[in-house]
Design an enzyme around this catalytic site. Structure first.
Site, PDB file in Angstrom:
ATOM      1  N   THR A  64     -78.844  57.165 -73.853  1.00  0.00           N
ATOM      2  CA  THR A  64     -77.842  56.121 -73.575  1.00  0.00           C
ATOM      3  C   THR A  64     -78.398  54.945 -72.749  1.00  0.00           C
ATOM      4  O   THR A  64     -77.619  54.105 -72.310  1.00  0.00           O
ATOM      5  CB  THR A  64     -76.635  56.723 -72.828  1.00  0.00           C
ATOM      6  OG1 THR A  64     -77.110  57.394 -71.653  1.00  0.00           O
ATOM      7  CG2 THR A  64     -75.867  57.692 -73.691  1.00  0.00           C
ATOM      8  N   TYR A 127     -80.401  50.760 -79.429  1.00  0.00           N
ATOM      9  CA  TYR A 127     -79.472  51.854 -79.137  1.00  0.00           C
ATOM     10  C   TYR A 127     -78.383  51.928 -80.220  1.00  0.00           C
ATOM     11  O   TYR A 127     -78.128  53.010 -80.777  1.00  0.00           O
ATOM     12  CB  TYR A 127     -78.847  51.628 -77.754  1.00  0.00           C
ATOM     13  CG  TYR A 127     -77.630  52.469 -77.462  1.00  0.00           C
ATOM     14  CD1 TYR A 127     -77.740  53.829 -77.171  1.00  0.00           C
ATOM     15  CD2 TYR A 127     -76.351  51.903 -77.474  1.00  0.00           C
ATOM     16  CE1 TYR A 127     -76.615  54.599 -76.905  1.00  0.00           C
ATOM     17  CE2 TYR A 127     -75.225  52.662 -77.205  1.00  0.00           C
ATOM     18  CZ  TYR A 127     -75.357  54.005 -76.924  1.00  0.00           C
ATOM     19  OH  TYR A 127     -74.232  54.763 -76.667  1.00  0.00           O
TER      20      TYR A 127
HETATM   21  N1  LIG Z   1     -71.521  55.478 -71.533  1.00  0.00           N
HETATM   22  C1  LIG Z   1     -70.843  54.641 -72.301  1.00  0.00           C
HETATM   23  O1  LIG Z   1     -70.342  53.609 -71.825  1.00  0.00           O
HETATM   24  C2  LIG Z   1     -70.623  54.944 -73.758  1.00  0.00           C
HETATM   25  C3  LIG Z   1     -69.936  54.005 -74.548  1.00  0.00           C
HETATM   26  C4  LIG Z   1     -69.720  54.305 -75.891  1.00  0.00           C
HETATM   27  C5  LIG Z   1     -70.157  55.495 -76.427  1.00  0.00           C
HETATM   28  N2  LIG Z   1     -70.843  56.377 -75.645  1.00  0.00           N
HETATM   29  C6  LIG Z   1     -71.307  57.617 -76.259  1.00  0.00           C
HETATM   30  O2  LIG Z   1     -70.652  58.693 -75.626  1.00  0.00           O
HETATM   31  C7  LIG Z   1     -71.498  59.848 -75.632  1.00  0.00           C
HETATM   32  C8  LIG Z   1     -71.596  60.404 -74.238  1.00  0.00           C
HETATM   33  O3  LIG Z   1     -72.075  59.385 -73.388  1.00  0.00           O
HETATM   34  P1  LIG Z   1     -72.172  59.584 -71.816  1.00  0.00           P
HETATM   35  O4  LIG Z   1     -71.813  58.302 -71.183  1.00  0.00           O
HETATM   36  O5  LIG Z   1     -71.485  60.852 -71.437  1.00  0.00           O
HETATM   37  O6  LIG Z   1     -73.747  59.756 -71.694  1.00  0.00           O
HETATM   38  P2  LIG Z   1     -74.624  60.165 -70.421  1.00  0.00           P
HETATM   39  O7  LIG Z   1     -73.762  60.294 -69.219  1.00  0.00           O
HETATM   40  O8  LIG Z   1     -75.779  59.232 -70.393  1.00  0.00           O
HETATM   41  O9  LIG Z   1     -75.109  61.609 -70.825  1.00  0.00           O
HETATM   42  C9  LIG Z   1     -75.942  61.810 -71.917  1.00  0.00           C
HETATM   43  C10 LIG Z   1     -76.286  63.254 -71.976  1.00  0.00           C
HETATM   44  O10 LIG Z   1     -77.186  63.458 -73.053  1.00  0.00           O
HETATM   45  C11 LIG Z   1     -78.206  64.330 -72.596  1.00  0.00           C
HETATM   46  N3  LIG Z   1     -79.415  64.186 -73.382  1.00  0.00           N
HETATM   47  C12 LIG Z   1     -80.262  63.138 -73.465  1.00  0.00           C
HETATM   48  N4  LIG Z   1     -81.289  63.432 -74.278  1.00  0.00           N
HETATM   49  C13 LIG Z   1     -81.092  64.707 -74.695  1.00  0.00           C
HETATM   50  C14 LIG Z   1     -81.802  65.587 -75.538  1.00  0.00           C
HETATM   51  N5  LIG Z   1     -82.967  65.237 -76.117  1.00  0.00           N
HETATM   52  N6  LIG Z   1     -81.298  66.818 -75.745  1.00  0.00           N
HETATM   53  C15 LIG Z   1     -80.142  67.204 -75.174  1.00  0.00           C
HETATM   54  N7  LIG Z   1     -79.424  66.431 -74.356  1.00  0.00           N
HETATM   55  C16 LIG Z   1     -79.892  65.184 -74.130  1.00  0.00           C
HETATM   56  C17 LIG Z   1     -78.420  63.937 -71.156  1.00  0.00           C
HETATM   57  O11 LIG Z   1     -79.122  64.961 -70.483  1.00  0.00           O
HETATM   58  P3  LIG Z   1     -79.992  64.627 -69.164  1.00  0.00           P
HETATM   59  O12 LIG Z   1     -78.972  64.363 -68.097  1.00  0.00           O
HETATM   60  O13 LIG Z   1     -80.792  65.854 -68.957  1.00  0.00           O
HETATM   61  O14 LIG Z   1     -80.815  63.416 -69.514  1.00  0.00           O
HETATM   62  C18 LIG Z   1     -76.969  63.796 -70.721  1.00  0.00           C
HETATM   63  O15 LIG Z   1     -76.395  65.051 -70.429  1.00  0.00           O
HETATM   64  C19 LIG Z   1     -72.828  59.390 -76.227  1.00  0.00           C
HETATM   65  O16 LIG Z   1     -72.846  59.705 -77.588  1.00  0.00           O
HETATM   66  C20 LIG Z   1     -72.792  57.879 -76.077  1.00  0.00           C
HETATM   67  O17 LIG Z   1     -73.570  57.255 -77.066  1.00  0.00           O
HETATM   68  C21 LIG Z   1     -71.077  56.140 -74.313  1.00  0.00           C
END
Ligand SMILES: NC(=O)c1ccc[n+]([C@@H]2O[C@H](COP(=O)([O-])OP(=O)(O)OC[C@H]3O[C@@H](n4cnc5c(N)ncnc54)[C@H](OP(=O)(O)O)[C@@H]3O)[C@@H](O)[C@H]2O)c1
Length: 299
Positions: A64, A127
């Protein structure tokens, strides 16, 4: 009735943590961190799906780091395209449905109205392109899938705009905030509730498959979101908020281009699942209860 079993990838993220919080009477969530299940490793993913029987699998894991992805496209695509592909293949083999979380950044933001699911994606950055590739991998591999696109996610847990604002607000008297990008903040807890609704529909056989948009209700700008954050913070602590200065995207150069319009039309998920977008300010207040508890007046 046996509890609903939900298997989550991405335990330590904002959405993963909120999904883990669904654990309770009638709902058994197993949430795996990257250390337990690296999405980029097909054998690890397949083994995790086999080891943890579930009514629904949820992919909340993603790369992300939007700006860093411009310099690490290989890593972004390994996690955001290949990971969902491995997951969808393993789910197909095991006969499990999958909810895959995706993003408003699959769109270029040029549409003057909210994007609906029929609009053609056209990502502006690496991304967004990697997330779109992940969507296509899931849709092309597994019939029983829900791709849930959301935007501007925040929570008391993890890294997000709310926490960045609160941190910068203690360090600087004035903050310049982008005021020409429009979107809908979305509490991670509301996403978890939407996923639970999908899980219940899977259970009772009424699930509808495909791509759905789900965000908080009112659109704002990053500037408007910052105002809401500091209004809440000031009310709770009495500490003066920093001055907020609206600026344009052009005045805030970053590595990755962002869409000017991130609004997503959420009517489709309302019709299919009865899920209505909620007021994100309620989710903001709940997050602030943790991040910025109200100061108790001395008597
Ligand atoms: N944040 C936003 O504003 C936003 C907006 C729109 C959509 N989204 C989508 O919503 C979803 C969740 O986002 P979020 O904000 O909760 O993301 P986040 O807080 O950045 O968390 C991402 C998670 O993915 C894990 N991860 C990264 N690489 C990995 C791998 N190779 N294998 C397994 N786990 C892995 C990370 O683990 P580590 O902590 O160990 O790195 C973390 O637990 C994602 O699909 C994102 O694209 C997010």
């Amino acid at each position: 009735m046996a509890p609903m079993r939900i298997l989550v990838f991405g335990r330590s993220g904002q959405v993963g943590d909120a999904l883990a919080g669904l654990n309770g009477p009638g709902v058994a969530v197993t949430a795996l961190s990257r250390v337990e299940a690296d999405l980029a490793d097909p054998e690890v993913v397949a083994a995790a799906i086999e080891r943890h029987p579930a009514d629904l699998v949820v992919n909340a894991a993603a790369y992300t780091a939007v700006d860093r992805a411009e310099d690490e496209p290989g890593l972004a695509f390994a996690v955001n395209r290949d990971g969902p592909l491995f997951l969808a293949r393993a789910c197909a083999r095991a006969g499990r449905p999958l909810v895959h979380i995706s993003t408003d950044y699959v769109f270029d933001g040029s549409k003057p109205m909210p994007y609906d699911e029929a609009d053609a994606p056209c990502p502006l950055n690496v991304y967004g392109a990697s997330k779109l590739a992940g969507e296509m991998a899931v849709a092309g591999t597994l019939d029983r899938h829900v791709i849930l696109r959301t935007s501007w996610v925040f929570a008391s847990h993890g890294a997000n705009f709310v926490k960045t604002m609160l941190r910068l607000g203690t360090q600087r008297p004035e903050l310049a905030i982008v005021a020409d990008q429009v979107g809908c903040p979305t509490p991670a807890t509301d996403i978890a509730r939407a996923v639970l609704r999908v899980a219940m529909a899977v259970r009772d056989g009424s699930a509808r498959w495909g791509t759905f948009h789900f965000t908080g209700r009112e659109a704002t700008t990053w500037f408007g979101f910052a105002q809401a954050i500091f209004t809440e913070a000031e009310r709770r602590t009495g500490a003066p908020a920093p001055r907020l200065r609206p600026i344009s995207t052009a005045e805030y150069p970053v590595r990755a281009r962002r869409p000017a319009n991130s609004r997503l039309d959420c009517s489709h998920i309302g019709l299919a699942y009865g899920i209505a977008p909620a007021d994100w300010r309620a989710g903001l207040a709940a997050a602030m209860d943790v991040l910025c508890p109200e100061r108790v007046a001395a008597s």
